[in-house]
Design an enzyme around this catalytic site. Sequence first.
Site, PDB file in Angstrom:
ATOM      1  N   TYR A  13       0.409  -9.290   5.870  1.00 29.42           N
ATOM      2  CA  TYR A  13       1.127  -8.183   5.242  1.00 29.42           C
ATOM      3  C   TYR A  13       0.146  -7.193   4.619  1.00 29.42           C
ATOM      4  O   TYR A  13       0.267  -5.977   4.796  1.00 29.42           O
ATOM      5  CB  TYR A  13       2.086  -8.728   4.191  1.00 29.42           C
ATOM      6  CG  TYR A  13       2.902  -7.677   3.485  1.00 29.42           C
ATOM      7  CD1 TYR A  13       3.978  -7.071   4.112  1.00 29.42           C
ATOM      8  CD2 TYR A  13       2.600  -7.300   2.171  1.00 29.42           C
ATOM      9  CE1 TYR A  13       4.736  -6.098   3.467  1.00 29.42           C
ATOM     10  CE2 TYR A  13       3.347  -6.328   1.519  1.00 29.42           C
ATOM     11  CZ  TYR A  13       4.417  -5.734   2.166  1.00 29.42           C
ATOM     12  OH  TYR A  13       5.157  -4.767   1.517  1.00 29.42           O
TER      13      TYR A  13
ATOM     14  N   LYS B 120      -0.544  -3.141   5.473  1.00 28.71           N
ATOM     15  CA  LYS B 120      -0.428  -2.073   4.480  1.00 28.71           C
ATOM     16  C   LYS B 120      -1.777  -1.384   4.230  1.00 28.71           C
ATOM     17  O   LYS B 120      -1.810  -0.176   3.951  1.00 28.71           O
ATOM     18  CB  LYS B 120       0.156  -2.623   3.183  1.00 28.71           C
ATOM     19  CG  LYS B 120       1.613  -3.088   3.326  1.00 28.71           C
ATOM     20  CD  LYS B 120       2.535  -1.977   3.810  1.00 28.71           C
ATOM     21  CE  LYS B 120       4.003  -2.396   3.757  1.00 28.71           C
ATOM     22  NZ  LYS B 120       4.912  -1.302   4.158  1.00 28.71           N
TER      23      LYS B 120
END
Length: 260
Positions: free
Chosen positions: A158, A162
């Site tokens: 994740y 990002k």
Amino acid sequence: MSNLLPLAGRSAIVTGGARGIGKGIVLELARAGADVLIADLLEDAMQATADEVRALGRRALTRRVDVTDATQVQAMVDEAVAAFGALGILVNCAGVISIRPVADLSEKDWDVVMDVNAKGTFLGCRAALAPMRGQGWGRIINVASIAGKEGFPNLAHYSASKFAVVGFTNALAKEVAQEGITVNAICPGVVRTYMWDRLADEWKQEGESVEDSWARHQLTLIPQGRAQTPEDMGRMALFLATMDNVTGQSVNVDGGFTFH
């Protein structure tokens, strides 16, 4: 509708706009005068949010879109331009998360998160460039995360997605800086959405409920001691949509969680 509204006459697309942070952004843009196309996979939630936009006196469209599919993303942009006459604002908010240590992370886990969070952002931006360039004005706002500036255990994939959004935002901003288009990212901190409930459940201590875990994380992670809200993200999106000389930035809205 009063011409004093800062986004009067503008139109926007918000992916992931049916609920949570995306909904907060949709409603804030609508309050400021923008018509909005809400793109998501959640039909009922999209319709409910669209009804709230219409109650504010703005036009609202809904479209079921898989942001990893270039054809669907292009069709989304084409519909907004056809319906509203232009596309001024794109907010890439669609995102997914899963929680696993790297040793247990499958290729599929990696690919799903990277495809939605990073590739989806790229596809949305690419599709929006032509209409924005054609009118010499545009605002692209990508929703990243504080996990795009600082790694978190069991969220390496994740965080990677990002971090990619943060870097992509800065690079694209420089490409289009002299074309009337700004490109920025919002990095939310701790916002009580489905994602953070999953993290609170994953990180709860022995004997601790999800509610207890949630309360502890607010107090220990956030200097202000309280979570941020979807409305906070909406207000930052409005700021970025109305600023001419802010571009290439990834702005934390996190109550002091991180400083970079």
